[in-house]
Design a protein around this motif. Sequence first.
Motif, short mmCIF file in Angstrom:
data_model
loop_
_atom_site.label_atom_id
_atom_site.label_comp_id
_atom_site.label_asym_id
_atom_site.label_seq_id
_atom_site.Cartn_x
_atom_site.Cartn_y
_atom_site.Cartn_z
N ARG A 1 -7.60 3.47 9.56
CA ARG A 1 -6.33 2.77 9.41
C ARG A 1 -6.42 1.45 10.18
O ARG A 1 -6.87 1.42 11.33
CB ARG A 1 -5.16 3.60 9.93
N TYR A 2 -5.99 0.37 9.53
CA TYR A 2 -6.06 -0.96 10.11
C TYR A 2 -4.66 -1.50 10.32
O TYR A 2 -3.81 -1.39 9.43
CB TYR A 2 -6.84 -1.91 9.20
N SER A 3 -4.43 -2.10 11.45
CA SER A 3 -3.13 -2.71 11.74
C SER A 3 -3.09 -4.14 11.22
O SER A 3 -4.06 -4.89 11.35
CB SER A 3 -2.87 -2.72 13.25
N PHE A 4 -1.95 -4.50 10.62
CA PHE A 4 -1.74 -5.86 10.15
C PHE A 4 -0.65 -6.56 10.94
O PHE A 4 -0.17 -7.61 10.55
CB PHE A 4 -1.41 -5.85 8.66
N GLY A 5 -0.24 -5.97 12.05
CA GLY A 5 0.75 -6.58 12.93
C GLY A 5 2.17 -6.22 12.57
O GLY A 5 2.47 -5.82 11.44
N GLY B 1 3.96 -3.73 13.13
CA GLY B 1 4.18 -2.37 12.69
C GLY B 1 3.61 -2.02 11.34
O GLY B 1 3.72 -0.87 10.89
N SER B 2 2.99 -2.96 10.64
CA SER B 2 2.42 -2.70 9.33
C SER B 2 0.97 -2.24 9.47
O SER B 2 0.26 -2.65 10.40
CB SER B 2 2.48 -3.94 8.44
N SER B 3 0.52 -1.40 8.56
CA SER B 3 -0.86 -0.91 8.60
C SER B 3 -1.26 -0.41 7.22
O SER B 3 -0.41 -0.22 6.34
CB SER B 3 -1.03 0.20 9.64
N GLY C 1 -2.91 -6.97 -6.58
CA GLY C 1 -2.59 -5.80 -5.77
C GLY C 1 -1.14 -5.58 -5.42
O GLY C 1 -0.71 -4.47 -5.16
N GLY C 2 -0.33 -6.67 -5.33
CA GLY C 2 1.08 -6.50 -4.98
C GLY C 2 1.27 -5.80 -3.66
O GLY C 2 2.01 -4.80 -3.56
N VAL C 3 0.65 -6.30 -2.60
CA VAL C 3 0.70 -5.65 -1.28
C VAL C 3 2.14 -5.49 -0.81
O VAL C 3 2.95 -6.42 -0.89
CB VAL C 3 -0.11 -6.46 -0.26
N ARG C 4 2.43 -4.30 -0.29
CA ARG C 4 3.76 -4.00 0.25
C ARG C 4 3.60 -2.99 1.37
O ARG C 4 2.72 -2.12 1.33
CB ARG C 4 4.66 -3.45 -0.85
N PHE C 5 4.45 -3.10 2.38
CA PHE C 5 4.44 -2.18 3.51
C PHE C 5 5.81 -1.52 3.62
O PHE C 5 6.84 -2.19 3.44
CB PHE C 5 4.12 -2.90 4.82
N GLY C 6 5.82 -0.23 3.96
CA GLY C 6 7.08 0.49 4.09
C GLY C 6 8.02 -0.14 5.08
O GLY C 6 9.24 -0.19 4.86
N ILE C 7 7.48 -0.68 6.17
CA ILE C 7 8.33 -1.21 7.24
C ILE C 7 9.08 -2.47 6.81
O ILE C 7 10.12 -2.81 7.38
CB ILE C 7 7.48 -1.48 8.51
N THR C 8 8.56 -3.18 5.80
CA THR C 8 9.23 -4.40 5.33
C THR C 8 9.85 -4.23 3.95
O THR C 8 10.20 -5.21 3.30
CB THR C 8 8.26 -5.60 5.31
N GLY C 9 9.97 -2.99 3.49
CA GLY C 9 10.70 -2.70 2.26
C GLY C 9 10.07 -3.30 1.02
O GLY C 9 8.85 -3.21 0.83
#
Length: 259
Positions: free
Chosen positions: A32-36, A38-40, A183-191
Amino acid sequence: MILTHIGGPTVLIEVDGWRLLTDPTFDPPGERYSFGWGSSSVKLTGPAVAPEDVGPVDAVLLTHDHHGDNLDVAGRALLPSAGTVVTTVSGSRRLGGAVGLAAGATTVLPGGPGRPSLSVTATPARHGPPLSHPIVGDVVGFAVRLADASAVALWITGDTVLFGPLRQVASSLAVDVALVHVGGVRFGITGPVRYTMTGREAVSLIGTLRPRIAVPVHYEGWSHFADGPAGLDAALAAAPGDVRSRVRRLELGTATSVA
C-alpha cells in the motif's frame, strides 16, 4: 516505433536508435502506497518485465516523482543507470541531477551516430480538480520530436484530468503516437473527486487530438483506478468509429511495433 507496456504508466519506447522509459514502476504487488492527506492505494499487479530485463535506457521521461504509482522504490533504483532523467522542476530538485521542465519548456537530448537528437517539451497536466495543486503537486506531460521535425513523434499526457490547457495542446499539436493516462483515479477520503481522466474523457481528448495511434496506459493494476478497464471498455464501445480506429491497446510485456 516499438512500445513495450510494462505496466501502469511504465512504457519502454524504442525509436530511431533511442530507448526511452516512462514513469518507472517495478515494485512487486501487494504494498500500500500513501499519496498524502490520508489517501492511499494498493498495487495489485507487478511489472510484466523485470527491471534487469529492460536493457539500457537512454532517457527516463518522468511525469512526476512524488507518487508511488509513477516512481516506486525499484523504479527509483533504476534512475542512476539512465542516461538522462527529464521531469518537473520540483522533481529535479528532489532527485538531483535530473533535467527539470515547466510546462512549455524544452530540452534537447543530443543525438549521435545512428540516431537523431530529441527535443522534449513539457506539456500542461493537472493531477486533480481546480485548486488541488498544493495537495497533488507538479505534474507534466511530454511532447517528443525527432531532430527538427515539426510534428510530435510521441506525446505522453501524464497523470491529468481533462482541462482547458490540455485540450488546447490537443488542438494545436500534430501527434503520431499518444500515450494517454486514463483510469479515473478516485480516493474514498475525497469522495467523487477524480484525479485522472476517465475513459470517456480520454475518448474526448483523442477525438480532439486525432493522433495516428493512441495507446491507453495507467488504468490497471492499482486499487485507486475507479474507472479502470471497465470504464475504458464502455467509453470505447460508445466512441465514434474514427476514434476507436486510432486506439491500440497493448499486451503487457510484449514489444509491439506501432510503425
